[in-house]
Design a protein around this motif. Sequence first.
Motif, PDB file in Angstrom:
ATOM      1  N   THR A   1      59.044  26.408  38.542  1.00 51.07           N
ATOM      2  CA  THR A   1      57.905  26.648  37.645  1.00 51.07           C
ATOM      3  C   THR A   1      58.360  26.531  36.203  1.00 51.07           C
ATOM      4  N   LYS A   2      57.554  25.790  35.391  1.00 54.41           N
ATOM      5  CA  LYS A   2      57.868  25.645  33.967  1.00 54.41           C
ATOM      6  C   LYS A   2      57.290  26.856  33.232  1.00 54.41           C
ATOM      7  N   THR A   3      58.143  27.624  32.563  1.00 53.72           N
ATOM      8  CA  THR A   3      57.705  28.831  31.864  1.00 53.72           C
ATOM      9  C   THR A   3      57.222  28.489  30.454  1.00 53.72           C
ATOM     10  N   ARG A   4      56.632  29.473  29.785  1.00 52.46           N
ATOM     11  CA  ARG A   4      56.085  29.242  28.445  1.00 52.46           C
ATOM     12  C   ARG A   4      57.147  28.874  27.426  1.00 52.46           C
ATOM     13  N   ASP A   5      58.353  29.363  27.636  1.00 48.76           N
ATOM     14  CA  ASP A   5      59.414  29.038  26.672  1.00 48.76           C
ATOM     15  C   ASP A   5      60.116  27.727  27.002  1.00 48.76           C
TER      16      ASP A   5
ATOM     17  N   SER B   1      55.026  20.244  33.371  1.00 48.52           N
ATOM     18  CA  SER B   1      54.300  20.868  32.255  1.00 48.52           C
ATOM     19  C   SER B   1      54.353  22.382  32.350  1.00 48.52           C
ATOM     20  N   VAL B   2      54.161  23.036  31.216  1.00 50.24           N
ATOM     21  CA  VAL B   2      54.178  24.505  31.156  1.00 50.24           C
ATOM     22  C   VAL B   2      53.108  25.093  32.095  1.00 50.24           C
ATOM     23  N   GLY B   3      53.527  26.076  32.922  1.00 51.19           N
ATOM     24  CA  GLY B   3      52.603  26.728  33.843  1.00 51.19           C
ATOM     25  C   GLY B   3      52.440  26.012  35.166  1.00 51.19           C
TER      26      GLY B   3
END
Length: 398
Positions: free
Chosen positions: A30-34, A17-19
């Motif tokens: 790490t999953k970034t916002r984009d 998941s994002v963040g």
Amino acid sequence: MANKYKTLTAKRLSELSVGKTLMESGISATKTRDGDVRFTVNVMVDGNRIHRTVGVQSEGVTRSDAERLIERLRTEAREGRLKLTKKRKLAFSFAAVAALYVARMEETGGANLTRKKQHLKTHLLPWFGAMRSDAITEAKVLAFVHHLTAKLKLSPKTANRYLATLSHIFSIAADAKTGWISKEAVPKIDWAPEPRSRREILSGDDQARLLRAAYQDVDPQLYLFVLMGLQSTGRHGEMVAHKWVNFFSDQRRMHIPNAKAGPRSQPLTIELTAALIAERDRQRLQGGGSDDDYVFRPGPGSKKPHRASFASAFKRAVIRAGLDPTLVTPHVMRHTSITALITSNVPLPIAQKISGHKTLKMLLHYHHDSDPNIDAAVDVLSPRKSAITQDLHQAPAN
């Protein structure tokens, strides 16, 4: 054998998941916002924590790239260990080498240690302390010089004092007797260019007037100090620390165990040798002059076992001699005597032996532009009868 990952698997990465971040074996994803996945590494290599960003998934970076980066860092560390001396398995930090250096200087009575400790405390340790001593490169030294001169606005001359201490530390560290680092690991140290400044030189008449003024002074030891300064190329601090045990009148030598560039034997003129013998005899009549006594005895209430300085008495003599005390300091006597050696065509290696300079480059700082030998040499470039006359420069007649 490749790692078998349980956390950083393709399935877990796709579900990230994002963040959120997954970590395993020093690798983080790490999953970034984009919606991208950024890979980083955070590992210990040879006792140093290394944190690097590898890249993002959208640019083709994968977990394998992070694994290869970790392996490369460890390989480089192993190669670095191969450059260590045989006595060492891991490299010392600069701070550790500095501590060993200070301890060694204290044990052997190294010169100017108080000043060198100050250099370490103020700038050398804050800048280099955490670095591996065998990983300090020429570029890192240049960055240090830039920091001192451009950021802190220190003069090149002051910066070079710090470089001199740094150079001496590396010289001791790479010595075969210490083996703290290998000779190959010693970085090249280029001195900061210093603007050329005028050096005051005493003429023969100036010297005669100064000696006469010193002889007439109330200080009974000032004349000997000035004579020694003019006839031995001595440094002020070295001269006041002379002991009779180091005076060899038959050889016309004064041994200097704590000279700036290391222990050396100072040659003495016949006149200076005679003056020293007379001073020793005078002191013996007063119950002094033994081997353990200093040539220049301390004044009342002095905390040092020898005369601390002749600065005030020397200034009195300079004024009495009609010279400028803002220009003529005790060190001017050293400038004068060394310049006399060079301008008298004394071979440079011999002049270096007398002056006690570590290198010929340092000795040549005393070679002044007013040297009459230079004037005579440049006249060779001028033919006895020039083929070019003023007539050739006249405008043609109309």
